[in-house]
Design a protein around this motif. Structure first.
Motif, PDB file in Angstrom:
ATOM      1  N   ILE A   1       1.007  -1.162  -0.094  1.00  0.00           N
ATOM      2  CA  ILE A   1      -0.289   0.432   0.202  1.00  0.00           C
ATOM      3  C   ILE A   1       0.920   1.207   0.150  1.00  0.00           C
ATOM      4  CG2 ILE A   1      -1.833   1.321   1.305  1.00  0.00           C
ATOM      5  CD1 ILE A   1      -3.113  -1.409   2.068  1.00  0.00           C
ATOM      6  N   ILE A   2       0.919   1.935  -0.996  1.00  0.00           N
ATOM      7  CA  ILE A   2       1.582   3.491  -0.812  1.00  0.00           C
ATOM      8  C   ILE A   2       0.551   5.106  -0.300  1.00  0.00           C
ATOM      9  CG2 ILE A   2       2.868   4.772  -3.147  1.00  0.00           C
ATOM     10  CD1 ILE A   2       2.849   2.828  -4.336  1.00  0.00           C
TER      11      ILE A   2
ATOM     12  N   ALA B   1     -10.771   3.254   4.748  1.00  0.00           N
ATOM     13  CA  ALA B   1     -10.751   3.742   3.468  1.00  0.00           C
ATOM     14  C   ALA B   1      -9.041   2.679   3.341  1.00  0.00           C
ATOM     15  CB  ALA B   1     -10.019   5.065   3.442  1.00  0.00           C
ATOM     16  N   PHE B   2      -8.408   2.220   3.934  1.00  0.00           N
ATOM     17  CA  PHE B   2      -7.456   1.294   4.318  1.00  0.00           C
ATOM     18  C   PHE B   2      -7.762   0.436   3.701  1.00  0.00           C
ATOM     19  CE2 PHE B   2      -4.748   4.868   5.566  1.00  0.00           C
ATOM     20  CZ  PHE B   2      -3.536   4.825   5.059  1.00  0.00           C
ATOM     21  N   LYS B   3      -9.104  -0.191   5.423  1.00  0.00           N
ATOM     22  CA  LYS B   3      -9.503  -1.706   5.137  1.00  0.00           C
ATOM     23  C   LYS B   3     -10.134  -2.118   4.138  1.00  0.00           C
ATOM     24  CE  LYS B   3      -9.368  -3.861   8.668  1.00  0.00           C
ATOM     25  NZ  LYS B   3      -8.547  -5.553   9.152  1.00  0.00           N
TER      26      LYS B   3
ATOM     27  N   GLN C   1      -6.546   9.277  -6.473  1.00  0.00           N
ATOM     28  CA  GLN C   1      -6.598  10.257  -4.878  1.00  0.00           C
ATOM     29  C   GLN C   1      -5.608   9.045  -4.059  1.00  0.00           C
ATOM     30  OE1 GLN C   1     -10.083  10.534  -2.788  1.00  0.00           O
ATOM     31  NE2 GLN C   1      -9.460  12.763  -2.956  1.00  0.00           N
ATOM     32  N   LEU C   2      -4.610   8.978  -3.433  1.00  0.00           N
ATOM     33  CA  LEU C   2      -3.808   7.463  -2.196  1.00  0.00           C
ATOM     34  C   LEU C   2      -4.966   7.865  -1.242  1.00  0.00           C
ATOM     35  CD1 LEU C   2      -1.455   9.151  -4.261  1.00  0.00           C
ATOM     36  CD2 LEU C   2      -0.341   7.818  -2.644  1.00  0.00           C
ATOM     37  N   PRO C   3      -4.540   6.380  -0.259  1.00  0.00           N
ATOM     38  CA  PRO C   3      -4.269   5.539  -1.060  1.00  0.00           C
ATOM     39  C   PRO C   3      -3.971   4.832  -2.509  1.00  0.00           C
ATOM     40  CG  PRO C   3      -5.544   4.907   0.598  1.00  0.00           C
ATOM     41  CD  PRO C   3      -5.650   6.387   0.548  1.00  0.00           C
ATOM     42  N   HIS C   4      -2.943   4.193  -2.361  1.00  0.00           N
ATOM     43  CA  HIS C   4      -2.958   2.787  -3.611  1.00  0.00           C
ATOM     44  C   HIS C   4      -3.035   1.572  -2.822  1.00  0.00           C
ATOM     45  CE1 HIS C   4      -2.257   6.085  -7.281  1.00  0.00           C
ATOM     46  NE2 HIS C   4      -3.806   6.621  -6.238  1.00  0.00           N
ATOM     47  N   LYS C   5      -2.908   0.202  -3.714  1.00  0.00           N
ATOM     48  CA  LYS C   5      -2.939  -1.140  -3.150  1.00  0.00           C
ATOM     49  C   LYS C   5      -2.056  -1.910  -4.688  1.00  0.00           C
ATOM     50  CE  LYS C   5      -6.316  -4.387  -3.483  1.00  0.00           C
ATOM     51  NZ  LYS C   5      -6.714  -5.176  -3.051  1.00  0.00           N
TER      52      LYS C   5
ATOM     53  N   LEU D   1     -12.059   3.301  -6.218  1.00  0.00           N
ATOM     54  CA  LEU D   1     -12.793   3.321  -5.791  1.00  0.00           C
ATOM     55  C   LEU D   1     -13.144   4.749  -5.284  1.00  0.00           C
ATOM     56  CD1 LEU D   1     -11.164   1.056  -2.510  1.00  0.00           C
ATOM     57  CD2 LEU D   1     -12.651   0.162  -4.258  1.00  0.00           C
ATOM     58  N   GLN D   2     -14.616   4.739  -4.526  1.00  0.00           N
ATOM     59  CA  GLN D   2     -14.815   6.022  -4.561  1.00  0.00           C
ATOM     60  C   GLN D   2     -14.582   7.188  -3.478  1.00  0.00           C
ATOM     61  OE1 GLN D   2     -17.469   8.478  -6.726  1.00  0.00           O
ATOM     62  NE2 GLN D   2     -16.284   9.801  -5.105  1.00  0.00           N
ATOM     63  N   GLY D   3     -13.338   8.225  -3.869  1.00  0.00           N
ATOM     64  CA  GLY D   3     -12.364   8.771  -2.997  1.00  0.00           C
ATOM     65  C   GLY D   3     -13.149  10.040  -1.936  1.00  0.00           C
TER      66      GLY D   3
END
Length: 229
Positions: free
Chosen positions: A101-102, A114-116, A156-160, A198-200
């Motif tokens: 994850i970045i 959001a991370f989950k 946006q971030l995060p990315h995986k 995914l929706q930011g």
């Protein structure tokens, strides 16, 4: 349950802020901006290590600050690169797990949820993005082309990503001497494969300019009332 390496990009040196310290050390509600991110990451079980590419002169200060706030996950601070892309590449070479994850140190309003959600999506490569609510045209000094904003996304971030695939794409970009502003465009350039969007969140701003600090303080005052901050 998949395990993740987490790369927190902290390579900025505060030029646009007109500062003599990296902007991730600016205080938001009394603590450095990047600490807000790390405190959320620290309680996510799937994330097993944190890698922080940062300016060489601030590696020691970064670790001292992290220790001051009691972050418990294994953390390695490494030298960032001359560019964002090089900093990601340096981080990927240090990653121990199959998935990465970045995130950016100066995006403090990302939520744990959001991370989950990013980790739980089926696609191994996914990002957050927002619709663009204004007209976008291609051109510098003259208009060259109309662009359809309903076909565009504000990244946006995060990315995986798959760590192995993203590292390979970075190696290809280095060999081809190509520079990208973020990893989704780099990844797509070499794989042409699906990257889920995914929706930011409009709250998930990147603090890069002086006006952003004022906006961030306003968001913080509101966000402390929001569940999950």
């Amino acid at each position: 349950m998949s395990h993740y390496s987490f790369i927190l990009l902290s390579g900025g040196i505060g030029k646009r802020m007109q500062l003599n310290i990296p902007k991730q050390f600016l205080l938001l509600a009394g603590k450095p901006i990047f600490i807000h991110v790390l405190e959320k990451i620290d309680v996510i079980e799937e994330i097993r290590e944190i890698i922080i590419p940062c300016p060489q002169d601030f590696v020691e200060k970064t670790m001292e600050t992290i220790q001051e706030y009691g972050i418990s996950k294994p953390i390695r601070c490494i030298n960032g690169g001359e560019s964002r892309q090089e900093s990601v590449y340096n981080g990927l070479k240090e990653a121990s797990f199959d998935h990465v994850i970045i995130h950016e140190a100066v995006r403090p309003f990302v939520s744990r949820e959001a991370f989950k959600a990013l980790m739980e999506t089926d696609n191994e490569n996914a990002i957050y993005g927002l619709d663009i609510p204004f007209t976008v045209l291609k051109g510098k000094h003259v208009i060259e082309e109309n662009l359809e904003r309903d076909q565009l996304v504000n990244v946006q971030l995060p990315h995986k990503y798959s760590t192995k695939k993203l590292l390979y794409a970075h190696e290809c970009a280095r060999e081809d001497k190509l520079e990208f502003t973020e990893d989704a465009s780099l990844f797509f350039h070499y794989y042409k494969s699906d990257i889920q969007i995914l929706q930011g969140s409009e709250y998930n701003i990147k603090i890069t300019k002086p006006i952003d600090r004022k906006i961030a303080e306003a968001i913080y005052r509101e966000s402390i009332l929001m569940e999950g901050y």
